[in-house]
Scaffold this active site. Sequence first.
Site, PDB file in Angstrom:
ATOM      1  N   ARG A  77      12.605  -9.115 -26.390  1.00 37.61           N
ATOM      2  CA  ARG A  77      12.931  -8.233 -25.264  1.00 37.61           C
ATOM      3  C   ARG A  77      13.207  -6.831 -25.785  1.00 37.61           C
ATOM      4  O   ARG A  77      13.957  -6.672 -26.749  1.00 37.61           O
ATOM      5  CB  ARG A  77      14.164  -8.766 -24.540  1.00 37.61           C
ATOM      6  N   GLU A  93       7.965   1.827   5.939  1.00 36.50           N
ATOM      7  CA  GLU A  93       7.012   0.730   6.187  1.00 36.50           C
ATOM      8  C   GLU A  93       7.797  -0.558   6.371  1.00 36.50           C
ATOM      9  O   GLU A  93       9.024  -0.580   6.272  1.00 36.50           O
ATOM     10  CB  GLU A  93       6.016   0.613   5.011  1.00 36.50           C
ATOM     11  N   LEU A 103       3.210   2.133   0.410  1.00 42.27           N
ATOM     12  CA  LEU A 103       2.004   1.601  -0.220  1.00 42.27           C
ATOM     13  C   LEU A 103       0.797   1.947   0.659  1.00 42.27           C
ATOM     14  O   LEU A 103       0.857   1.791   1.887  1.00 42.27           O
ATOM     15  CB  LEU A 103       2.120   0.077  -0.364  1.00 42.27           C
ATOM     16  N   LYS A 153       1.713  -0.846  -6.544  1.00 47.08           N
ATOM     17  CA  LYS A 153       2.011  -2.190  -6.024  1.00 47.08           C
ATOM     18  C   LYS A 153       2.644  -3.044  -7.118  1.00 47.08           C
ATOM     19  O   LYS A 153       1.993  -3.902  -7.714  1.00 47.08           O
ATOM     20  CB  LYS A 153       0.734  -2.830  -5.454  1.00 47.08           C
ATOM     21  N   ARG A 162      -7.375  -0.342  -5.769  1.00 48.62           N
ATOM     22  CA  ARG A 162      -5.925  -0.110  -5.790  1.00 48.62           C
ATOM     23  C   ARG A 162      -5.291  -0.726  -7.031  1.00 48.62           C
ATOM     24  O   ARG A 162      -4.367  -0.163  -7.619  1.00 48.62           O
ATOM     25  CB  ARG A 162      -5.271  -0.653  -4.523  1.00 48.62           C
ATOM     26  N   TYR A 168       0.512  -6.286  -8.674  1.00 48.85           N
ATOM     27  CA  TYR A 168      -0.145  -7.422  -8.040  1.00 48.85           C
ATOM     28  C   TYR A 168      -1.052  -6.968  -6.908  1.00 48.85           C
ATOM     29  O   TYR A 168      -1.019  -5.814  -6.491  1.00 48.85           O
ATOM     30  CB  TYR A 168       0.898  -8.435  -7.548  1.00 48.85           C
TER      31      TYR A 168
HETATM   32  N1  PDD Z   1       1.999  -6.879   0.946  1.00 54.69           N
HETATM   33  N2  PDD Z   1       3.386  -2.161   2.283  1.00 54.69           N
HETATM   34  C1  PDD Z   1       3.974  -3.043   1.459  1.00 54.69           C
HETATM   35  C2  PDD Z   1       5.330  -2.740   0.942  1.00 54.69           C
HETATM   36  C3  PDD Z   1       3.313  -4.238   1.102  1.00 54.69           C
HETATM   37  O1  PDD Z   1       3.905  -5.122   0.271  1.00 54.69           O
HETATM   38  C4  PDD Z   1       2.035  -4.504   1.641  1.00 54.69           C
HETATM   39  C5  PDD Z   1       1.257  -5.746   1.285  1.00 54.69           C
HETATM   40  C6  PDD Z   1       1.466  -3.552   2.515  1.00 54.69           C
HETATM   41  C7  PDD Z   1       0.095  -3.743   3.118  1.00 54.69           C
HETATM   42  O2  PDD Z   1      -0.922  -3.630   2.153  1.00 54.69           O
HETATM   43  P1  PDD Z   1      -2.312  -4.402   2.322  1.00 54.69           P
HETATM   44  O3  PDD Z   1      -2.851  -4.025   3.658  1.00 54.69           O
HETATM   45  O4  PDD Z   1      -3.132  -3.898   1.219  1.00 54.69           O
HETATM   46  O5  PDD Z   1      -2.000  -5.885   2.245  1.00 54.69           O
HETATM   47  C8  PDD Z   1       2.165  -2.394   2.799  1.00 54.69           C
HETATM   48  C9  PDD Z   1       1.325  -8.078   0.517  1.00 54.69           C
HETATM   49  C10 PDD Z   1       0.469  -8.688   1.560  1.00 54.69           C
HETATM   50  C11 PDD Z   1       2.356  -9.042  -0.060  1.00 54.69           C
HETATM   51  O6  PDD Z   1       3.246  -8.551  -0.719  1.00 54.69           O
HETATM   52  O7  PDD Z   1       2.240 -10.252   0.123  1.00 54.69           O
END
Ligand code: PDD
Length: 287
Positions: A101, A183, A207, A151, A52, A33
């Site tokens: 499945r 993170e 990420l 992601k 990405r 996503y």
């Molecule tokens: N999340 N690390 C993780 C685990 C994340 O899920 C996200 C983003 C980030 C930051 O990435 P970016 O700057 O590209 O948004 C870092 C999104 C916003 C979400 O899951 O809603």
Amino acid sequence: MSRTVYVNGEYLPEAEAKISIFDRGFLMADGVYEVTSVLDGKLLDFAGHAKRLERSLGELDMALPIEMEDLLEVHRELVRLNDINEGMIYLQVTRGAPSDRDFAFPDPAETPSTIVLFTQNKPGLADTPVAKKGIKVISIEDIRWGRRDIKTIQLLYPSMGKMMAKKAGVDDAWMVEDGMVTEGTSNNAYIVKNGKIITRHLGTEILAGITRNAVLRFAEEAQMTVEERSFTIAEAQGADEAFVTSASTFVMPVVEIDGAQVGAGVPGPVAVRLREIYLEESRKAAI
Ligand code: PDD
């Protein structure tokens, strides 16, 4: 008000949008996503999110069922149809819906990927009062899988992390592996010490945030020093400032970690300045 969403080539009212129960996103969390923010009705760093997305898909041998330039138009059309001024666009691509499945991946020639996009309307996102107060976090063990650079839609543990934070009466959790902060549950984590911005180096453990990339670039352009290395919770608690970045929070100050006040316990000057620069520059470059 009912949203108009996008599912596999069609714009539909949200109540009419349907996905098969055999979809591998639903059964196996087999999908990726992106979340792209919208300010002034425009997309922030679409190119970064697109790049990405392609990388996440490539790592999982999955195909994007639409041309990238058409995907930009879908984002824009959803912003227009749903009259979004500030908010986010959520995009999800899964390995599609085979006839049954099965752990093995289906043949992509027979099972096309599923693509879904929807808008999230968040008036006041950029000017949120939360950023003026800062957020509080707890630390939790990072027990996610080892490819956090992709992601994926497997967000059970990050969801559990948010619930642990909620139960502890705070806003979010920072995850720790082998004693070092990886993170936040849905954001990248930073500390500031003696004017230096410290954030974990990229790798499979975190990420590569699109906001992180932009913020580090803006920081260097503003002659701030950036050090990409891991840090402990104790170091973060003793830092002058802490903050997180993501598409949905931009730059968000962190004022407490595991009950210990960070710096003066209010948003620090570096985080506040970076938020301003990020919002200003991103608005200028938005498409
Ligand atoms: N999340 N690390 C993780 C685990 C994340 O899920 C996200 C983003 C980030 C930051 O990435 P970016 O700057 O590209 O948004 C870092 C999104 C916003 C979400 O899951 O809603």
